[in-house]
Motif scaffolding. Structure first.
Motif, PDB file in Angstrom:
ATOM      1  N   GLN A  41     -50.210  93.157  35.391  1.00  0.00           N
ATOM      2  CA  GLN A  41     -51.463  92.733  36.026  1.00  0.00           C
ATOM      3  C   GLN A  41     -52.264  91.795  35.116  1.00  0.00           C
ATOM      4  OE1 GLN A  41     -52.911  96.728  36.948  1.00  0.00           O
ATOM      5  NE2 GLN A  41     -52.649  96.203  39.123  1.00  0.00           N
ATOM      6  N   ALA A  42     -51.519  90.898  34.465  1.00  0.00           N
ATOM      7  CA  ALA A  42     -52.145  89.997  33.493  1.00  0.00           C
ATOM      8  C   ALA A  42     -53.021  88.964  34.189  1.00  0.00           C
ATOM      9  CB  ALA A  42     -51.071  89.282  32.686  1.00  0.00           C
ATOM     10  N   VAL A  43     -54.103  88.599  33.518  1.00  0.00           N
ATOM     11  CA  VAL A  43     -54.997  87.568  34.046  1.00  0.00           C
ATOM     12  C   VAL A  43     -54.769  86.290  33.228  1.00  0.00           C
ATOM     13  CG1 VAL A  43     -57.380  86.919  34.498  1.00  0.00           C
ATOM     14  CG2 VAL A  43     -56.685  89.336  34.643  1.00  0.00           C
ATOM     15  N   ILE A  44     -54.285  85.272  33.906  1.00  0.00           N
ATOM     16  CA  ILE A  44     -54.007  84.021  33.194  1.00  0.00           C
ATOM     17  C   ILE A  44     -54.968  82.944  33.674  1.00  0.00           C
ATOM     18  CG2 ILE A  44     -52.276  82.231  32.726  1.00  0.00           C
ATOM     19  CD1 ILE A  44     -50.128  84.370  33.179  1.00  0.00           C
ATOM     20  N   THR A  45     -55.716  82.366  32.753  1.00  0.00           N
ATOM     21  CA  THR A  45     -56.618  81.260  33.115  1.00  0.00           C
ATOM     22  C   THR A  45     -56.210  80.037  32.298  1.00  0.00           C
ATOM     23  OG1 THR A  45     -58.168  81.970  31.423  1.00  0.00           O
ATOM     24  CG2 THR A  45     -58.606  82.702  33.660  1.00  0.00           C
ATOM     25  N   SER A  46     -56.326  78.890  32.948  1.00  0.00           N
ATOM     26  CA  SER A  46     -55.959  77.697  32.183  1.00  0.00           C
ATOM     27  C   SER A  46     -56.897  76.536  32.478  1.00  0.00           C
ATOM     28  CB  SER A  46     -54.516  77.297  32.477  1.00  0.00           C
ATOM     29  OG  SER A  46     -54.432  76.631  33.702  1.00  0.00           O
ATOM     30  N   GLU A  47     -57.127  75.749  31.448  1.00  0.00           N
ATOM     31  CA  GLU A  47     -57.932  74.533  31.609  1.00  0.00           C
ATOM     32  C   GLU A  47     -57.023  73.432  32.124  1.00  0.00           C
ATOM     33  OE1 GLU A  47     -59.667  73.614  27.867  1.00  0.00           O
ATOM     34  OE2 GLU A  47     -61.143  75.241  27.963  1.00  0.00           O
ATOM     35  N   MET A  48     -57.640  72.298  32.430  1.00  0.00           N
ATOM     36  CA  MET A  48     -56.892  71.139  32.896  1.00  0.00           C
ATOM     37  C   MET A  48     -56.010  70.621  31.755  1.00  0.00           C
ATOM     38  SD  MET A  48     -56.740  69.442  35.658  1.00  0.00           S
ATOM     39  CE  MET A  48     -55.949  67.945  36.203  1.00  0.00           C
ATOM     40  N   LEU A  49     -54.706  70.530  32.027  1.00  0.00           N
ATOM     41  CA  LEU A  49     -53.790  70.020  30.998  1.00  0.00           C
ATOM     42  C   LEU A  49     -53.471  68.545  31.289  1.00  0.00           C
ATOM     43  CD1 LEU A  49     -51.347  73.047  30.671  1.00  0.00           C
ATOM     44  CD2 LEU A  49     -53.391  72.541  29.344  1.00  0.00           C
ATOM     45  N   PRO A  50     -53.105  67.796  30.261  1.00  0.00           N
ATOM     46  CA  PRO A  50     -52.890  66.348  30.476  1.00  0.00           C
ATOM     47  C   PRO A  50     -51.554  66.016  31.134  1.00  0.00           C
ATOM     48  CG  PRO A  50     -52.466  66.913  28.199  1.00  0.00           C
ATOM     49  CD  PRO A  50     -52.933  68.169  28.861  1.00  0.00           C
ATOM     50  N   ILE A  87     -54.740  86.113  29.238  1.00  0.00           N
ATOM     51  CA  ILE A  87     -54.124  84.967  28.558  1.00  0.00           C
ATOM     52  C   ILE A  87     -54.901  83.716  28.943  1.00  0.00           C
ATOM     53  CG2 ILE A  87     -51.990  83.682  28.175  1.00  0.00           C
ATOM     54  CD1 ILE A  87     -50.502  86.191  29.219  1.00  0.00           C
ATOM     55  N   LYS A  88     -55.393  83.041  27.915  1.00  0.00           N
ATOM     56  CA  LYS A  88     -56.188  81.830  28.172  1.00  0.00           C
ATOM     57  C   LYS A  88     -55.436  80.618  27.643  1.00  0.00           C
ATOM     58  CE  LYS A  88     -60.157  83.189  26.538  1.00  0.00           C
ATOM     59  NZ  LYS A  88     -61.496  83.136  25.955  1.00  0.00           N
ATOM     60  N   ILE A  89     -55.310  79.620  28.495  1.00  0.00           N
ATOM     61  CA  ILE A  89     -54.692  78.379  28.032  1.00  0.00           C
ATOM     62  C   ILE A  89     -55.782  77.320  28.002  1.00  0.00           C
ATOM     63  CG2 ILE A  89     -52.978  76.582  28.531  1.00  0.00           C
ATOM     64  CD1 ILE A  89     -52.115  79.602  30.201  1.00  0.00           C
ATOM     65  N   THR A  90     -56.034  76.780  26.799  1.00  0.00           N
ATOM     66  CA  THR A  90     -57.085  75.771  26.662  1.00  0.00           C
ATOM     67  C   THR A  90     -56.472  74.485  26.126  1.00  0.00           C
ATOM     68  OG1 THR A  90     -57.577  76.541  24.457  1.00  0.00           O
ATOM     69  CG2 THR A  90     -58.916  77.433  26.225  1.00  0.00           C
ATOM     70  N   CYS A  91     -57.183  73.393  26.386  1.00  0.00           N
ATOM     71  CA  CYS A  91     -56.668  72.110  25.923  1.00  0.00           C
ATOM     72  C   CYS A  91     -57.829  71.250  25.457  1.00  0.00           C
ATOM     73  CB  CYS A  91     -55.924  71.412  27.050  1.00  0.00           C
ATOM     74  SG  CYS A  91     -55.351  69.781  26.578  1.00  0.00           S
ATOM     75  N   GLN A  92     -57.677  70.637  24.317  1.00  0.00           N
ATOM     76  CA  GLN A  92     -58.698  69.697  23.857  1.00  0.00           C
ATOM     77  C   GLN A  92     -58.044  68.621  23.001  1.00  0.00           C
ATOM     78  OE1 GLN A  92     -61.390  71.129  20.849  1.00  0.00           O
ATOM     79  NE2 GLN A  92     -60.098  72.864  20.372  1.00  0.00           N
ATOM     80  N   MET A  93     -58.798  67.529  22.877  1.00  0.00           N
ATOM     81  CA  MET A  93     -58.290  66.433  22.066  1.00  0.00           C
ATOM     82  C   MET A  93     -58.845  66.601  20.654  1.00  0.00           C
ATOM     83  SD  MET A  93     -57.178  62.967  22.961  1.00  0.00           S
ATOM     84  CE  MET A  93     -58.402  62.087  23.895  1.00  0.00           C
ATOM     85  N   VAL A  94     -57.965  66.481  19.663  1.00  0.00           N
ATOM     86  CA  VAL A  94     -58.420  66.597  18.272  1.00  0.00           C
ATOM     87  C   VAL A  94     -57.959  65.372  17.493  1.00  0.00           C
ATOM     88  CG1 VAL A  94     -58.455  69.110  18.226  1.00  0.00           C
ATOM     89  CG2 VAL A  94     -56.360  67.902  17.639  1.00  0.00           C
ATOM     90  N   ARG A  95     -58.705  65.115  16.427  1.00  0.00           N
ATOM     91  CA  ARG A  95     -58.308  63.984  15.573  1.00  0.00           C
ATOM     92  C   ARG A  95     -57.322  64.476  14.527  1.00  0.00           C
ATOM     93  NH1 ARG A  95     -63.596  61.109  13.511  1.00  0.00           N
ATOM     94  NH2 ARG A  95     -64.185  63.270  13.211  1.00  0.00           N
ATOM     95  N   ALA A  96     -56.321  63.680  14.265  1.00  0.00           N
ATOM     96  CA  ALA A  96     -55.242  64.083  13.358  1.00  0.00           C
ATOM     97  C   ALA A  96     -55.791  64.479  11.992  1.00  0.00           C
ATOM     98  CB  ALA A  96     -54.228  62.958  13.219  1.00  0.00           C
ATOM     99  N   LYS A  97     -56.814  63.708  11.528  1.00  0.00           N
ATOM    100  CA  LYS A  97     -57.283  63.970  10.166  1.00  0.00           C
ATOM    101  C   LYS A  97     -58.077  65.275  10.064  1.00  0.00           C
ATOM    102  CE  LYS A  97     -61.218  60.888  10.814  1.00  0.00           C
ATOM    103  NZ  LYS A  97     -61.928  59.739  10.331  1.00  0.00           N
ATOM    104  N   ASP A  98     -58.480  65.813  11.226  1.00  0.00           N
ATOM    105  CA  ASP A  98     -59.225  67.068  11.205  1.00  0.00           C
ATOM    106  C   ASP A  98     -58.310  68.280  11.130  1.00  0.00           C
ATOM    107  OD1 ASP A  98     -61.476  65.586  11.353  1.00  0.00           O
ATOM    108  OD2 ASP A  98     -61.753  65.854  13.521  1.00  0.00           O
ATOM    109  N   ILE A  99     -57.028  68.066  11.363  1.00  0.00           N
ATOM    110  CA  ILE A  99     -56.105  69.192  11.407  1.00  0.00           C
ATOM    111  C   ILE A  99     -55.290  69.214  10.124  1.00  0.00           C
ATOM    112  CG2 ILE A  99     -54.299  70.330  12.739  1.00  0.00           C
ATOM    113  CD1 ILE A  99     -56.936  69.992  14.259  1.00  0.00           C
ATOM    114  N   GLU A 100     -55.472  70.287   9.400  1.00  0.00           N
ATOM    115  CA  GLU A 100     -54.852  70.387   8.086  1.00  0.00           C
ATOM    116  C   GLU A 100     -53.329  70.379   8.164  1.00  0.00           C
ATOM    117  OE1 GLU A 100     -55.000  73.476   4.508  1.00  0.00           O
ATOM    118  OE2 GLU A 100     -56.707  73.614   5.876  1.00  0.00           O
TER     119      GLU A 100
END
Lengths: 594, 147
Positions: free
Chosen positions: A458-467, A499-512
């Protein structure tokens, strides 16, 4: 290199300044000259004026002398008085002649002189007449007295006339002197100014020339330095340059070029033969053709060829050129460098690449075949298990049945392992086709595939708009399946899995974790659950093939699923990380380049 | 429209698989004859020599000598044999194999099951297929039989 050439505006300025100075100098010089000539003229006028006065006085004194001598004779009858008297007429004529040359239209006018001349002649005539009369008459003869009287009147007239002339002469002289003075007053200034200005121009010119020559010297030094460093750079880079005049077909090689070719500089060496001679026999035609194309069609060369050095060493050279025009003469400028190492390296890399490709291929096929061939006996084991379970189970003892069940579970586990390994091998295959796909759709397909498990828990799955991005669709679907299955599997007992599926744009230099980004921006797709989580220190370990954090009995799994996920992310030029805390859920982050 | 006795051929190099297949057929309870061959060469020799053509040929893909795919191609290129019903019976369910055999003209593709009861069901299904329909309207959805 730009600064080594004189600025054109600088030059024009210099020219304009020079011509202006010359004009000014001429102007000042002409003014000075005029002033000087004015002064000379004034001086001349003064001198002439003085001369005139002197001459007039001389004239007066001659007449007076004549008069005095005549009187002396008349009184004494001394013949000696008359010695000089007869010269008087001649003297006056001479002085008058002299005055004639000094005539001007101001103080001494011609008609003045003429009337003076008449009066003087008349006076002298009277003197002569008196003298003659005195020889016939006694001293106090009325006629003589009358004559003397007449002579006195005439003398007064002469005196008056001369006085008048001298007076005007004095006035004129005064005027001349004033004029002379005024001219004289400006002359030192203009001359001084001329000298100062001339000096100024001299200094400016000297300064400018000095500065320019300094500049030129510096430029020359720079040029020498640039040349030296260029030569040095050429040497280090194992490069040489050459140029070919396309009018005269002359070839010129730099020292480094000669070093590359291993030939000595000789007078007769500048021809095509020299290069062809040192070229490897197999490449001679190629080189000769390239040179012919340079000569006949002005086509820049771009070739790699081998040469044989005097010590027998074979080197690879690369020549490239560029057509330029200098003063209308077409020149082919070229650079040649020794690419032996590059050629050898690229051959080595090529070879290694082929070996690597073969190794990968071999590994993949080994993996595939191994898993595939393992399936065969396993399937038979399972087939026998199913037959025993149906047909023979009741003949087994309690213990036997228990063991048999263990055999069945192990077989199932092995099946799962082999399936996953096959999937992993499949994921590793290099040739995959990218298609622009809607990730939302792929996620939906994954959910569909796990429908039974999702409903069961009985899982609840939510997702944001994916590209919508280019991906290998079946791999991304597999990625979602694995991650969702993972989240479902490791849910906390007694809790509804969220279960949450999220999506966002990140800058490469911000991600270690991005070591060498292939894109400026990445899509970060995170799948977060509220399950059992894990200790952050295991965040890397969970992605390693066959690594499990839990005992097999607690959670089923092969330890391949997340390895496949990471592999899929890498296949898409992205990567994957995980964060988690025990009892608080886990997050898996997929980074895909935008 | 079913023949009184179904003639079945099976080319399979694995002894155990032949046993499972035989047992399953026996249990399906249908009048049949089953001829077994250990490899593709034997099968093709038999097919070329026999006067009585089988109703269905089951072909394992991975066989020594002559593979199932080679046998399939030979059957489809032979005037006398080209109308035989051919079922592929293989461990592999790889896309490559499915694609290749489909193009070569196999009628159905069966992935060997890991469960005996499933095998029985498959065999039962296969012999009850309307072969005419399968042969005429070859399509990918119906081609693969998996359970």
């Amino acid at each position: 290199m730009n600064r080594t050439f004189l600025n054109i505006t600088d030059n024009t300025f210099f020219k304009i300044a020079l011509s202006f100075s010359v004009c000014l100098l001429f102007f000042i010089a002409s003014v000075s000259f005029r002033q000087l000539s004015d002064v000379t003229h004034a001086q001349e006028l003064i001198i002439r004026s003085r001369d005139r006065q002197i001459e007039l006085e001389k004239l007066l004194s001659v007449i007076k002398d004549a008069e005095r001598m005549q009187r002396g004779y008349l009184l004494t009858g001394e013949q000696s008085y008359l010695e000089d008297y007869y010269n008087s007429r001649h003297k006056t004529e001479k002085i008058l002649g002299c005055l004639e040359t000094l005539v001007n239209n101001e103080s001494l006018k011609r008609d003045n002189l003429a009337s003076l001349k008449t009066h003087i002649t008349k006076r002298l005539d009277i003197l002569d007449q008196t003298l003659t009369l005195s020889k016939t008459f006694p001293v106090v003869h009325p006629e003589l007295t009358a004559d003397l009287k007449k002579g006195g009147i005439e003398m007064q007239k002469i005196q008056g006339l001369i006085n008048k002339i001298v007076k005007t002469e004095k006035a004129a002289l005064h005027h001349y002197e004033a004029f002379h003075k005024s001219k004289n007053k400006f002359l030192p200034y203009t001359t001084g100014f001329l000298v100062i200005f001339a000096l100024l121009i001299l200094f400016v010119s000297f300064y400018k020339i000095n500065r320019d020559s300094e500049k030129f010297r510096k430029m020359n030094d720079d040029l020498v330095l640039v040349n030296k460093s260029f030569q040095y750079a050429e040497e280090i880079a194992a490069m040489g340059h050459w140029k070919r005049n396309l009018k005269t077909f002359e070839i010129e090689w730099s020292d480094n070029m000669l070093r590359l070719l291993g030939v000595q500089r000789t007078a007769a060496m500048y021809n095509e033969e020299t290069l062809v001679r040192v070229t490897h026999p197999d490449d001679r035609q190629k080189v000769a053709e390239a040179m012919l194309r340079v000569r006949d069609f002005n086509e820049p060369p771009n070739i790699i060829y081998r040469i044989i050095k005097p010590n027998g060493q074979i080197r690879f050279l690369k020549s490239a050129g560029k057509l330029i025009h200098i003063n209308g003469t077409p020149l082919m400028l070229g650079a040649t460098c020794d690419v032996t190492e590059q050629v050898e390296n690229s051959r080595y890399i090529e070879k290694k690449n082929l070996e690597l490709e073969a190794a990968i291929e071999e590994l993949a096929s080994f993996n595939h075949i191994a898993s595939h061939d393992l399936q065969e006996p396993l399937r038979k084991i399972q087939m026998f298990i199913s037959r025993i379970a149906y047909e023979e189970a009741d003949k087994l003892s309690q213990k036997g049945q228990e063991y048999f069940e263990r055999v069945n579970v192990s077989a199932l586990r092995m099946e799962q392992l082999i399936d996953d390994l096959l999937l992993y091998a499949e994921t590793n295959k290099a040739e995959q086709v990218f298609e622009t796909s809607d990730l939302n759709g792929l996620l939906l397909e994954a959910q569909q595939e796990l429908k039974a498990e999702i409903e069961e828990k009985q899982a609840v799955i939510t997702s944001e708009m994916l590209p919508n991005i280019p991906v290998i669709p079946f791999q991304i679907r597999q990625l979602f399946v694995n991650l969702l299955a993972n989240a479902l599997k490791y849910s906390l007992p007694g809790t509804v899995p969220q279960i949450k599926i999220t999506c966002q744009m990140v800058r490469a230099k911000d991600i270690e974790a991005i070591k060498s980004p292939v894109s400026k921006n990445y899509f970060q797709i995170s799948i977060t659950d509220n399950g059992i989580g894990f200790k952050q220190e295991f965040a890397e370990k969970i992605f390693v093939l066959f690594q499990r954090l839990h005992k097999k009995d607690d959670y089923s799994g092969t330890g391949i699923g997340l390895a496949i996920c990471r592999k899929i992310a890498e296949n898409h030029f992205g990567f994957m990380t995980a964060t988690g805390a025990p009892g608080q859920g886990a997050s898996f982050h997929i980074y895909l380049p935008k | 429209m079913y023949p009184a006795t179904l003639h079945i051929l099976l080319a399979e190099d694995d002894q155990d698989d032949r046993l499972f297949f035989r047992d399953a057929f026996d249990e399906v309870k249908i009048e049949h004859t089953l001829a077994e061959f250990e490899d593709g060469i034997d099968l093709m020799n038999y097919l070329h020599d026999t006067d009585v053509l089988p109703h269905i040929v089951f072909l394992d893909l991975n066989m020594p000598g002559k593979s199932g795919l080679e046998c399939l191609k030979e059957i489809r290129s032979n005037n006398r044999l080209r109308d035989l019903s051919v079922a592929i019976y293989s461990t592999s369910a790889s896309n490559n194999n499915i694609e290749e055999t489909f193009i070569a003209g196999a009628n159905v593709y069966i992935k060997k099951p890991k469960d005996f009861s499933t095998l029985k069901k498959i065999i039962s299904d296969v012999i009850h297929i309307n072969w005419q329909y399968v042969t005429d309207g070859l399509n990918r959805e119906n081609y693969m039989l998996s359970y």
